[in-house]
Motif scaffolding. Structure first.
Motif, PDB file in Angstrom:
ATOM      1  N   LEU A  87     -10.422  30.177  40.222  1.00 37.81           N
ATOM      2  CA  LEU A  87      -9.205  29.399  40.401  1.00 37.81           C
ATOM      3  C   LEU A  87      -9.270  28.124  39.579  1.00 37.81           C
ATOM      4  N   ARG A  88      -8.100  27.678  39.107  1.00 34.55           N
ATOM      5  CA  ARG A  88      -7.974  26.400  38.406  1.00 34.55           C
ATOM      6  C   ARG A  88      -6.585  25.847  38.694  1.00 34.55           C
ATOM      7  N   VAL A  89      -6.461  24.529  38.601  1.00 39.62           N
ATOM      8  CA  VAL A  89      -5.180  23.878  38.865  1.00 39.62           C
ATOM      9  C   VAL A  89      -4.110  24.437  37.930  1.00 39.62           C
ATOM     10  N   GLY A  90      -2.968  24.781  38.505  1.00 42.34           N
ATOM     11  CA  GLY A  90      -1.845  25.289  37.732  1.00 42.34           C
ATOM     12  C   GLY A  90      -1.859  26.790  37.509  1.00 42.34           C
ATOM     13  N   MET A  91      -2.947  27.448  37.879  1.00 39.80           N
ATOM     14  CA  MET A  91      -3.038  28.902  37.716  1.00 39.80           C
ATOM     15  C   MET A  91      -1.925  29.575  38.517  1.00 39.80           C
ATOM     16  N   GLU A  92      -1.293  30.576  37.903  1.00 39.47           N
ATOM     17  CA  GLU A  92      -0.275  31.366  38.579  1.00 39.47           C
ATOM     18  C   GLU A  92      -0.819  32.775  38.790  1.00 39.47           C
ATOM     19  N   ILE A  93      -0.771  33.227  40.030  1.00 39.53           N
ATOM     20  CA  ILE A  93      -1.282  34.540  40.396  1.00 39.53           C
ATOM     21  C   ILE A  93      -0.101  35.366  40.904  1.00 39.53           C
ATOM     22  N   GLY A  94       0.250  36.415  40.160  1.00 39.69           N
ATOM     23  CA  GLY A  94       1.354  37.275  40.555  1.00 39.69           C
ATOM     24  C   GLY A  94       0.867  38.422  41.421  1.00 39.69           C
ATOM     25  N   LEU A  95       1.517  38.592  42.571  1.00 41.15           N
ATOM     26  CA  LEU A  95       1.277  39.743  43.457  1.00 41.15           C
ATOM     27  C   LEU A  95       2.639  40.384  43.693  1.00 41.15           C
ATOM     28  N   GLY A  96       2.824  41.609  43.239  1.00 45.38           N
ATOM     29  CA  GLY A  96       4.128  42.248  43.375  1.00 45.38           C
ATOM     30  C   GLY A  96       5.184  41.404  42.687  1.00 45.38           C
ATOM     31  N   LYS A  97       6.239  41.076  43.437  1.00 46.97           N
ATOM     32  CA  LYS A  97       7.307  40.218  42.905  1.00 46.97           C
ATOM     33  C   LYS A  97       7.089  38.764  43.318  1.00 46.97           C
TER      34      LYS A  97
END
Length: 108
Positions: A87-97
Motif C-alpha cells: 500500500l502507498r498513499v493515493g493508491m487506487e485499488i479496483g474491486l469489481g465496479k
C-alpha cells in the motif's frame, strides 16, 4: 510513502449507489461480498472473499484471494491469485465496479 504498522491509515471505499465509507487499514482486513468480511460490498462484481490486507515488511499490502478478476492497481496492473502489492498513499485499488483509495494518517 508506505504505511507503517504504527500509523493509522484509512481506506476510502467508493461503491456504486452507496455513500463513500472509510475504514482503518489493518492486518487481516478482508474485502468481499460475504457478510463475514471486514469490508462488505454490495457490488455484484466483487467475490465473496476478494482480497485482504497482510503485513508486508514494516507496512501493509493488498493480497488477491481470487483466481479471476483480481484487484486492479491504479487502473492498470491486475494482481494474479496470491499476488500482493504494498500500500502507498493515493493508491487506487479496483474491486469489481468499486474503488478503494489508500489515504495516509488522518485522511491525508
Amino acid at each position: 510513502q508506505i504505511p507503517a504498522m504504527s500509523d493509522t491509515w484509512t481506506l476510502k471505499v467508493i461503491e456504486p449507489n452507496r455513500e463513500p465509507r472509510e475504514f482503518a487499514a489493518r492486518d487481516g482486513l478482508v474485502f468481499g461480498s460475504h457478510i463475514d468480511c471486514g469490508v462488505v460490498f454490495m457490488d455484484k462484481k466483487v467475490d465473496g472473499h476478494h482480497a485482504k490486507l497482510v503485513t508486508e515488511g514494516d507496512g501493509l499490502a493488498i493480497l488477491n484471494l481470487v483466481d479471476e478478476d483480481g484487484p486492479k492497481i491504479d487502473g492498470d496492473k491486475v494482481l494474479a491469485q496470491g499476488e500482493r502489492e504494498e500500500l502507498r498513499v493515493g493508491m487506487e485499488i479496483g474491486l469489481g465496479k468499486s474503488m478503494i483509495i489508500v489515504q495516509g494518517p488522518a485522511g491525508e
